[in-house]
Design a protein around this motif. Structure first.
Motif, PDB file in Angstrom:
ATOM      1  N   ASN A   6       0.846  -1.190   0.000  1.00 58.72           N
ATOM      2  CA  ASN A   6       0.000   0.000   0.000  1.00 58.72           C
ATOM      3  C   ASN A   6       0.884   1.243   0.000  1.00 58.72           C
ATOM      4  OD1 ASN A   6       0.635   0.876   2.737  1.00 58.72           O
ATOM      5  ND2 ASN A   6      -0.480  -0.935   3.362  1.00 58.72           N
ATOM      6  N   SER A   8      -0.032   4.163   1.621  1.00 63.45           N
ATOM      7  CA  SER A   8      -0.524   5.133   2.606  1.00 63.45           C
ATOM      8  C   SER A   8       0.681   5.772   3.294  1.00 63.45           C
ATOM      9  CB  SER A   8      -1.423   4.450   3.622  1.00 63.45           C
ATOM     10  OG  SER A   8      -0.753   3.359   4.191  1.00 63.45           O
ATOM     11  N   LYS A  10       1.571   5.968   6.340  1.00 64.21           N
ATOM     12  CA  LYS A  10       2.268   5.130   7.319  1.00 64.21           C
ATOM     13  C   LYS A  10       2.151   3.678   6.880  1.00 64.21           C
ATOM     14  CE  LYS A  10       1.494   7.798  11.534  1.00 64.21           C
ATOM     15  NZ  LYS A  10       0.964   7.746  12.896  1.00 64.21           N
ATOM     16  N   PHE A  12       3.134  -0.495   7.698  1.00 63.33           N
ATOM     17  CA  PHE A  12       3.398  -1.321   8.866  1.00 63.33           C
ATOM     18  C   PHE A  12       4.630  -2.188   8.658  1.00 63.33           C
ATOM     19  CE2 PHE A  12       3.008  -3.619  12.553  1.00 63.33           C
ATOM     20  CZ  PHE A  12       2.856  -4.980  12.340  1.00 63.33           C
ATOM     21  N   THR A  13       5.655  -1.933   9.419  1.00 60.31           N
ATOM     22  CA  THR A  13       6.772  -2.871   9.506  1.00 60.31           C
ATOM     23  C   THR A  13       6.954  -3.154  10.997  1.00 60.31           C
ATOM     24  OG1 THR A  13       8.220  -0.947   9.458  1.00 60.31           O
ATOM     25  CG2 THR A  13       8.079  -2.224   7.443  1.00 60.31           C
TER      26      THR A  13
END
Lengths: 110, 102
Positions: A6, A8, A10, A12-13
């Motif tokens: 994605n 966006s 932010k 996610f990792t």
């Protein structure tokens, strides 16, 4: 781990925890506090906000304990003792309001 | 759990074997988009942890949900966030792709 596809702002990792890892409570020194917290959660229908006093007590227990981690060196006493949790001022852990409450309650307690 | 308020959660792990096990864990957050708002203050993850034979331990996670979660329209329908951990045996010479930790 899923790869993020994605765009966006932010993504996610997995991130390491802010204050590092908790050493394991091998000897269950704070288990009683944990049980009290879990009991509180069950009573309150698993509402986290209702049990912050118990959570605070658990973390205080960890900060008070110093244990030798098990494993090589434990028997000979070579492994240096470690705290179950590094001392942190309670305000920094999000318990600022509870500290004020406590000092207000004290005069009312019989 | 109220966004912005710190919260505590417990997991439990047992080593059912008769040998000590050194394990390491990593986590996942569902729904995926909520993961960006999940902040761990302290947990048992990413570091090797030793469990003796038959040992059972409580594993705490101290965290908070970023208050911006409440402002994000995409999160409006999200009322359940699931945090899961996978705890697996660390092997000699194995290196987890740790995200800049240590």
């Amino acid at each position: 781990m899923s790869t993020a596809m994605n765009f966006s702002s932010k993504s996610f990792t997995p991130r390491p925890p802010d204050k590092g890892a908790f050493p394991l409570d091998h000897f269950g020194e704070c288990s009683a506090f944990k049980e009290r917290f879990m009991e509180c959660l069950r009573r309150s229908g698993y509402e986290s906000a209702a049990c912050r006093q118990s959570a605070k007590a658990y973390l205080e227990c960890r900060m008070d304990r110093r244990v030798r981690p098990p494993g090589p060196g434990a028997e000979t006493g070579q492994a240096s003792p470690q705290q179950l949790m590094a001392n942190e001022p309670l305000e920094k852990l999000g318990f600022k309001d509870l500290i004020n409450e406590k000092s207000e309650e004290k005069p009312e307690k019989s | 759990v109220v966004p912005g308020e710190t919260a505590l959660a417990f997991y439990r792990a047992k080593n059912p074997t008769d040998k000590p096990v050194i394990g390491i864990s990593t986590y996942n957050v569902v729904p995926f988009e909520a993961g960006q708002y999940f902040n761990k203050i302290q947990c048992f993850c990413f570091e090797e942890q030793r469990l003796n034979p038959q040992e059972e331990v409580d594993m705490p996670v101290f965290f908070y949900i970023d208050p911006e979660f409440a402002e994000d329209p995409k999160m409006a329908k999200v009322d359940l966030i699931t945090l899961s951990y996978t705890f697996f045996e660390a092997k000699e010479g194995q290196k987890l792709p740790l995200p800049g930790y240590q």
